[in-house]
Design a protein around this motif. Structure first.
Motif, PDB file in Angstrom:
ATOM      1  N   ARG A 150      55.751 -22.654 -16.874  1.00  0.00           N
ATOM      2  CA  ARG A 150      54.365 -22.232 -15.134  1.00  0.00           C
ATOM      3  C   ARG A 150      53.562 -23.108 -15.068  1.00  0.00           C
ATOM      4  N   GLN A 151      52.638 -22.124 -15.879  1.00  0.00           N
ATOM      5  CA  GLN A 151      51.778 -22.017 -15.353  1.00  0.00           C
ATOM      6  C   GLN A 151      50.634 -23.472 -16.377  1.00  0.00           C
ATOM      7  N   GLU A 152      51.802 -24.646 -17.034  1.00  0.00           N
ATOM      8  CA  GLU A 152      51.340 -25.994 -16.377  1.00  0.00           C
ATOM      9  C   GLU A 152      50.187 -25.759 -17.886  1.00  0.00           C
ATOM     10  N   HIS A 153      50.809 -25.491 -18.798  1.00  0.00           N
ATOM     11  CA  HIS A 153      50.424 -25.165 -19.745  1.00  0.00           C
ATOM     12  C   HIS A 153      49.465 -27.089 -20.776  1.00  0.00           C
ATOM     13  N   GLN A 154      49.108 -26.788 -21.105  1.00  0.00           N
ATOM     14  CA  GLN A 154      48.339 -28.332 -21.489  1.00  0.00           C
ATOM     15  C   GLN A 154      48.489 -28.646 -23.577  1.00  0.00           C
ATOM     16  N   GLY A 155      48.251 -27.496 -23.927  1.00  0.00           N
ATOM     17  CA  GLY A 155      48.600 -28.521 -25.065  1.00  0.00           C
ATOM     18  C   GLY A 155      49.560 -28.048 -25.949  1.00  0.00           C
ATOM     19  N   PRO A 156      49.601 -28.723 -27.077  1.00  0.00           N
ATOM     20  CA  PRO A 156      51.178 -29.169 -27.608  1.00  0.00           C
ATOM     21  C   PRO A 156      51.810 -27.516 -28.080  1.00  0.00           C
ATOM     22  N   ILE A 157      53.096 -27.142 -27.598  1.00  0.00           N
ATOM     23  CA  ILE A 157      53.481 -26.380 -27.906  1.00  0.00           C
ATOM     24  C   ILE A 157      55.066 -26.109 -28.935  1.00  0.00           C
ATOM     25  N   ARG A 158      55.010 -25.394 -29.903  1.00  0.00           N
ATOM     26  CA  ARG A 158      56.268 -25.744 -30.957  1.00  0.00           C
ATOM     27  C   ARG A 158      56.550 -24.863 -30.477  1.00  0.00           C
ATOM     28  N   VAL A 159      57.940 -24.507 -30.845  1.00  0.00           N
ATOM     29  CA  VAL A 159      58.942 -23.699 -31.213  1.00  0.00           C
ATOM     30  C   VAL A 159      59.812 -24.052 -32.565  1.00  0.00           C
ATOM     31  N   ILE A 160      59.640 -23.135 -33.133  1.00  0.00           N
ATOM     32  CA  ILE A 160      60.873 -22.611 -34.701  1.00  0.00           C
ATOM     33  C   ILE A 160      61.700 -22.035 -34.168  1.00  0.00           C
ATOM     34  N   HIS A 161      63.210 -21.340 -34.278  1.00  0.00           N
ATOM     35  CA  HIS A 161      63.635 -20.611 -34.589  1.00  0.00           C
ATOM     36  C   HIS A 161      64.850 -20.714 -35.372  1.00  0.00           C
ATOM     37  N   LEU A 162      65.037 -19.923 -36.421  1.00  0.00           N
ATOM     38  CA  LEU A 162      65.215 -19.708 -37.265  1.00  0.00           C
ATOM     39  C   LEU A 162      66.847 -18.177 -36.850  1.00  0.00           C
ATOM     40  N   ALA A 163      68.189 -19.028 -37.592  1.00  0.00           N
ATOM     41  CA  ALA A 163      69.229 -18.653 -37.641  1.00  0.00           C
ATOM     42  C   ALA A 163      69.909 -18.831 -39.465  1.00  0.00           C
ATOM     43  N   HIS A 164      71.308 -17.162 -38.822  1.00  0.00           N
ATOM     44  CA  HIS A 164      71.903 -17.288 -39.974  1.00  0.00           C
ATOM     45  C   HIS A 164      72.730 -18.472 -39.952  1.00  0.00           C
ATOM     46  N   ALA A 165      72.947 -19.352 -39.058  1.00  0.00           N
ATOM     47  CA  ALA A 165      73.938 -20.425 -38.788  1.00  0.00           C
ATOM     48  C   ALA A 165      73.935 -21.306 -37.655  1.00  0.00           C
ATOM     49  N   ALA A 166      74.350 -22.417 -37.922  1.00  0.00           N
ATOM     50  CA  ALA A 166      74.211 -23.016 -36.688  1.00  0.00           C
ATOM     51  C   ALA A 166      74.502 -22.713 -35.386  1.00  0.00           C
ATOM     52  N   ALA A 167      75.618 -21.763 -35.951  1.00  0.00           N
ATOM     53  CA  ALA A 167      76.290 -21.667 -33.906  1.00  0.00           C
ATOM     54  C   ALA A 167      75.542 -20.494 -33.532  1.00  0.00           C
ATOM     55  N   GLU A 168      74.672 -20.000 -34.182  1.00  0.00           N
ATOM     56  CA  GLU A 168      73.507 -18.879 -33.904  1.00  0.00           C
ATOM     57  C   GLU A 168      72.315 -19.593 -33.173  1.00  0.00           C
ATOM     58  N   HIS A 169      71.738 -20.389 -33.323  1.00  0.00           N
ATOM     59  CA  HIS A 169      71.126 -21.612 -32.047  1.00  0.00           C
ATOM     60  C   HIS A 169      71.838 -21.531 -30.672  1.00  0.00           C
ATOM     61  N   TYR A 170      70.949 -20.015 -30.216  1.00  0.00           N
ATOM     62  CA  TYR A 170      71.690 -19.694 -29.166  1.00  0.00           C
ATOM     63  C   TYR A 170      71.814 -20.434 -27.853  1.00  0.00           C
TER      64      TYR A 170
END
Length: 312
Positions: A216-236
């Motif tokens: 929303r604040q127009e972040h210009q730098g690269p953003i990387r999101v890593i989500h760890l879940a115990h099962a594929a179905a839990e990447h909610y």
């Protein structure tokens, strides 16, 4: 021997004993979670006397002037009279707007407070059931944009609040307790800097709010999101994150499991010493993230973390 009074209870306690332990041993129902002064579930108000407070800075000045203390951080050194936080008297009323299962174990709870609540992305709030069960949860909503307060509840394991949450329905009432600002936030001065968001389980909740705030604040730098879940179905939030990534070319989203995590973390390469990292989840997962980030070369003062502590 000091005397501890709370309501009709008059308890003789050992000098310097922990206030929370004394209350629980005396049969006084006090909710608690972390025992570290972070969750704020064990709020009590001092009516007479003053305990020895190990974390006076954990509450703001206004709260302290009103007599509020965190029972888990206080020791009784003299006669003391307290009253326990009463959600009906001291909490903010709210009703459930919706409750939906985002995965087999993650319940999304959206609340409408009776009075508008000022908060920022990354903060957490103590939720109280009508029966007096309390638990702190991080806000996943974005202030000023979402009309509700959103929480992601991990119901994989049995717990007093999560068990009650399974039976919640739209229109039910809850009470809101202490609003807290953890280590996680977004600073407008970060706009040009690389931003890494690493979450385990529902530790993704506050990071999702912060991610949306950054965009929303127009972040210009690269953003990387890593989500760890115990099962594929839990990447909610997989679909929601994919939709954001499709609209923002600077955003990269990676979904990983415990078995895949070492390889995913090994691929992290520091492209700028100005990289910032925000971590959230179970202490073991956060420690694993932090260790790899340190080896990757991110200075410790550029790593911000919130721990989701199991119930004490």
């Amino acid at each position: 021997m000091p005397e501890l009074r709370v309501g009709a209870h008059r308890l003789t306690v050992a000098p310097s004993c922990n206030l929370l332990d004394a209350l629980l041993a005396g049969g006084v129902a006090v909710p608690y979670s972390c025992r570290a002064g972070s969750c704020h579930a064990c709020l009590v108000r001092c009516l007479q006397g003053e305990p020895l407070d190990a974390k006076p800075g954990a509450l703001d000045d206004a709260r302290r002037e009103q007599g509020w203390r965190l029972a888990c951080q206080c020791r009784i050194v003299d006669d003391l009279q307290v009253e326990v936080f009463d959600p009906l008297r001291d909490g903010r009323p709210a009703r459930i707007h919706s409750c939906d299962w985002l995965s087999p174990s993650v319940l999304r709870l959206r609340l409408i407070p009776q009075d508008a609540l000022r908060y920022r992305a990354g903060q957490h709030l103590v939720l109280w059931t009508e029966a007096g069960v309390a638990r702190p949860y991080s806000l996943a909503s974005l202030p000023g944009e979402d009309p509700w307060l959103e929480f992601h509840l991990d119901c994989r394991q049995s717990g007093a609040f999560s068990d009650a949450a399974r039976a919640m329905r739209p229109g039910d009432s809850l009470r809101l307790g202490e609003l807290r600002g953890g280590a996680l936030h977004y600073d407008p001065d970060w706009q040009a800097r690389p931003l890494w968001l690493l979450g385990a389980g529902t530790g993704l909740a506050p990071l999702y709010g912060i991610l949306r705030e950054a965009l929303r604040q127009e972040h210009q730098g690269p953003i990387r999101v890593i989500h760890l879940a115990h099962a594929a179905a839990e990447h909610y939030l997989a679909d929601s994150l994919a939709a954001l990534a499709a609209g923002y070319p600077q955003l990269r989203v990676e979904l990983t499991s415990a078995a895949q995590l070492p390889a995913a973390l090994a691929e992290l390469r520091l492209v700028s010493r100005k990289t910032l990292a925000l971590l959230c989840g179970h202490p073991h997962s956060v420690e694993t993230f932090a260790r790899r980030l340190y080896l990757a070369g991110i200075p410790r003062n550029q790593v911000f973390a919130d721990l989701f502590l199991p119930h004490a």
